[in-house]
Write a protein that holds these residues in place. Structure first.
Motif, PDB file in Angstrom:
ATOM      1  N   ARG A   1       1.560   6.076  -7.115  1.00 11.40           N
ATOM      2  CA  ARG A   1       0.624   5.535  -8.669  1.00 11.40           C
ATOM      3  C   ARG A   1      -0.913   5.927  -8.214  1.00 11.40           C
ATOM      4  NH1 ARG A   1       1.793  -0.011 -10.729  1.00 11.40           N
ATOM      5  NH2 ARG A   1       0.117   0.642 -12.079  1.00 11.40           N
ATOM      6  N   GLY A   2      -1.025   6.333  -7.031  1.00  9.78           N
ATOM      7  CA  GLY A   2      -2.852   6.490  -6.640  1.00  9.78           C
ATOM      8  C   GLY A   2      -3.449   5.404  -6.719  1.00  9.78           C
ATOM      9  N   ILE A   3      -2.730   4.185  -6.434  1.00 13.81           N
ATOM     10  CA  ILE A   3      -3.495   2.934  -6.140  1.00 13.81           C
ATOM     11  C   ILE A   3      -3.619   2.636  -4.602  1.00 13.81           C
ATOM     12  CG2 ILE A   3      -3.403   0.395  -6.811  1.00 13.81           C
ATOM     13  CD1 ILE A   3      -1.735   1.353  -9.336  1.00 13.81           C
ATOM     14  N   SER A   4      -4.876   2.299  -4.202  1.00 14.52           N
ATOM     15  CA  SER A   4      -4.988   1.792  -2.846  1.00 14.52           C
ATOM     16  C   SER A   4      -4.880   0.077  -2.697  1.00 14.52           C
ATOM     17  CB  SER A   4      -6.361   2.341  -2.277  1.00 14.52           C
ATOM     18  OG  SER A   4      -7.349   1.763  -3.118  1.00 14.52           O
ATOM     19  N   VAL A   5      -4.359  -0.111  -1.513  1.00 13.73           N
ATOM     20  CA  VAL A   5      -4.285  -1.492  -1.087  1.00 13.73           C
ATOM     21  C   VAL A   5      -5.031  -1.634   0.335  1.00 13.73           C
ATOM     22  CG1 VAL A   5      -3.006  -3.577  -0.967  1.00 13.73           C
ATOM     23  CG2 VAL A   5      -1.967  -1.737  -2.326  1.00 13.73           C
ATOM     24  N   SER A   6      -6.073  -2.432   0.540  1.00 12.22           N
ATOM     25  CA  SER A   6      -6.500  -2.602   1.793  1.00 12.22           C
ATOM     26  C   SER A   6      -6.530  -4.124   2.011  1.00 12.22           C
ATOM     27  CB  SER A   6      -8.099  -2.136   1.772  1.00 12.22           C
ATOM     28  OG  SER A   6      -8.108  -0.874   1.513  1.00 12.22           O
ATOM     29  N   ALA A   7      -6.301  -4.462   3.362  1.00 12.99           N
ATOM     30  CA  ALA A   7      -6.255  -5.737   3.573  1.00 12.99           C
ATOM     31  C   ALA A   7      -7.415  -6.045   4.742  1.00 12.99           C
ATOM     32  CB  ALA A   7      -5.051  -6.177   4.455  1.00 12.99           C
ATOM     33  N   LEU A   8      -8.294  -6.696   4.229  1.00 13.98           N
ATOM     34  CA  LEU A   8      -9.374  -7.018   5.000  1.00 13.98           C
ATOM     35  C   LEU A   8      -9.243  -8.151   6.036  1.00 13.98           C
ATOM     36  CD1 LEU A   8     -12.764  -6.723   5.707  1.00 13.98           C
ATOM     37  CD2 LEU A   8     -13.031  -8.731   4.139  1.00 13.98           C
ATOM     38  N   CYS A   9      -9.318  -7.993   7.508  1.00 10.85           N
ATOM     39  CA  CYS A   9      -8.997  -8.898   8.414  1.00 10.85           C
ATOM     40  C   CYS A   9     -10.123  -9.299   9.427  1.00 10.85           C
ATOM     41  CB  CYS A   9      -7.884  -8.158   9.165  1.00 10.85           C
ATOM     42  SG  CYS A   9      -6.380  -7.932   8.519  1.00 10.85           S
ATOM     43  N   PRO A  10     -11.049 -10.059   8.721  1.00 13.35           N
ATOM     44  CA  PRO A  10     -12.347 -10.457   9.904  1.00 13.35           C
ATOM     45  C   PRO A  10     -11.929 -11.607  10.558  1.00 13.35           C
ATOM     46  CG  PRO A  10     -12.592 -11.153   7.390  1.00 13.35           C
ATOM     47  CD  PRO A  10     -11.047 -10.960   7.363  1.00 13.35           C
TER      48      PRO A  10
ATOM     49  N   SER B   1       0.814  -1.138   0.082  1.00 15.53           N
ATOM     50  CA  SER B   1      -0.124  -0.029  -0.023  1.00 15.53           C
ATOM     51  C   SER B   1       0.874   1.311  -0.027  1.00 15.53           C
ATOM     52  CB  SER B   1      -0.918  -0.045   1.254  1.00 15.53           C
ATOM     53  OG  SER B   1      -0.315   0.272   2.363  1.00 15.53           O
ATOM     54  N   LYS B   2       2.034   1.347   0.632  1.00 13.27           N
ATOM     55  CA  LYS B   2       3.055   2.338   0.549  1.00 13.27           C
ATOM     56  C   LYS B   2       3.573   2.396  -0.731  1.00 13.27           C
ATOM     57  CE  LYS B   2       2.500   2.914   5.227  1.00 13.27           C
ATOM     58  NZ  LYS B   2       1.398   2.178   5.125  1.00 13.27           N
ATOM     59  N   GLU B   3       4.093   1.325  -1.347  1.00  4.77           N
ATOM     60  CA  GLU B   3       4.678   1.508  -2.554  1.00  4.77           C
ATOM     61  C   GLU B   3       3.659   1.834  -3.501  1.00  4.77           C
ATOM     62  OE1 GLU B   3       6.671  -2.309  -3.657  1.00  4.77           O
ATOM     63  OE2 GLU B   3       7.425  -2.554  -1.643  1.00  4.77           O
ATOM     64  N   LEU B   4       2.337   1.782  -3.746  1.00  2.00           N
ATOM     65  CA  LEU B   4       1.643   1.991  -4.623  1.00  2.00           C
ATOM     66  C   LEU B   4       1.058   3.337  -4.596  1.00  2.00           C
ATOM     67  CD1 LEU B   4      -0.245  -1.540  -5.665  1.00  2.00           C
ATOM     68  CD2 LEU B   4       1.521  -0.189  -6.722  1.00  2.00           C
ATOM     69  N   LYS B   5       1.037   3.811  -3.303  1.00  2.00           N
ATOM     70  CA  LYS B   5       0.704   5.292  -3.080  1.00  2.00           C
ATOM     71  C   LYS B   5       1.008   6.078  -4.111  1.00  2.00           C
ATOM     72  CE  LYS B   5      -0.932   7.426   1.064  1.00  2.00           C
ATOM     73  NZ  LYS B   5      -0.758   7.419   2.531  1.00  2.00           N
TER      74      LYS B   5
END
Ligand SMILES: NC(=O)C1=CN([C@@H]2O[C@H](COP(=O)(O)OP(=O)(O)OC[C@H]3O[C@@H](n4cnc5c(N)ncnc54)[C@H](OP(=O)(O)O)[C@@H]3O)[C@@H](O)[C@H]2O)C=CC1
Ligand SMILES: N[C@@H](C=O)C(=O)O
Length: 262
Positions: free
Chosen positions: A173-182, A167-171
């Motif tokens: 480029r304006g691309i988000s990364v989310s990790a869902l942790c249910p 998520s930090k690397e792609l910031k």
């Protein structure tokens, strides 16, 4: 250029629920639905097209097989779409004593939950642009090395760590990364997982959430570009005890240090 969404694990549970929410609310021309069970994908594709008018591409693939990843890669290369959203939901867990359990099953957990998730993410980022995003299905299990769920929790620790760093690397480029942790969710996951350890899962069932609850929070967190999404107050508290904030802080620090010296 065509805007598309890609969802793996779309034949059931969280993947299916998230695919429906994407079809309902996201501005895409086409939704690619991936899993092994073709009849389930056909059923979902019909539901999505009839109710929301979104075109679907059904890909009945075993993501453990490298050839499946090649097929996806080739299709992307021939069509060169803009991937608005990638959701990696394919995954499974089996409980038991790691030294006694079948090795192939444990290797397959690593191949699907980690290797396929990484490869597909890596392939898809080549077709993403500013405003695109990735939703990885990790787990609260990723915060805690769980005895008798050793390989599964390790695979989810990989998904969590990889996604937080990416998520930090792609910031830029304006691309988000989310990790869902249910925490535990009432899906077919437990039909597979429960083979070896019914007692453990009886405890988990005390905290179980519906897929609908988790899907809604996943979409909300994704749209807010949250790096880590933990649905439900109990699991939030658990993740904090297990070091969520320390992980987030150390990831930010590592990013700042890298930027300063590179
Ligand atoms: N349920 C829970 O308690 C929790 C689940 N998770 C994670 O959420 C994700 C989704 O699980 P959930 O929806 O609960 O469980 P489900 O069992 O309902 O869904 C799993 C999905 O993965 C797909 N899948 C399994 N094996 C393969 C394969 N070899 N190739 C391609 N697709 C495959 C299945 O489709 P098919 O069989 O048709 O291939 C199915 O669509 C998983 O990553 C799981 O680890 C995280 C936390 C809690
Ligand atoms: N969170 C669930 C799976 O990932 C569990 O711990 O059973």
């Amino acid at each position: 250029m065509k805007n598309i969404g890609i969802v793996t694990g779309a034949s059931s549970g969280l993947g299916k629920g998230i695919a429906i929410e994407i079809a309902k609310g996201f501005d895409i021309d086409e939704l690619w639905l991936i899993a092994r069970r073709k009849e389930r994908l056909v059923e979902l594709g019909k539901e999505i097209y009839e109710n929301y008018g979104v075109n679907v591409v059904l890909m009945s693939l075993d993501l453990i097989d490298e050839k499946s990843l090649q097929k996806i890669s080739e299709r992307l290369e021939s069509q060169k779409p803009n991937i608005k959203i990638l959701v990696n939901s394919s995954g499974f867990g089996v409980m038991g004593d790691s030294s006694e359990m079948n090795r192939k099953v444990q290797e397959d957990m690593i191949l699907l939950n980690c290797k396929a998730l990484f490869s597909l993410t890596n392939i898809c980022t080549n077709y993403m642009s500013r405003g695109s995003g990735i939703l990885q299905i990790a787990s609260v299990a990723g915060f805690c090395p769980q005895p008798y769920f050793a390989v599964y929790s390790a695979t989810k620790a990989f998904v969590l760590s990889y996604s937080m760093a990416l998520s930090k690397e792609l910031k830029k480029r304006g691309i988000s990364v989310s990790a869902l942790c249910p925490g535990p969710v009432n899906t077919e996951f437990f039909d597979i997982c429960e083979r070896d350890a019914k007692m453990e899962n009886m405890i988990k069932k005390m905290f179980i959430k519906s897929p609908n609850f988790v899907v809604k929070r996943a979409i909300k967190g994704y749209l807010k570009k949250k790096t880590v999404i933990v649905p439900g107050i109990t699991m939030k508290l658990l993740s904090i005890i297990e070091g969520l904030y320390i992980k987030q802080l150390s990831s930010i620090l590592a990013y700042k240090i890298y930027k300063k010296f590179n």
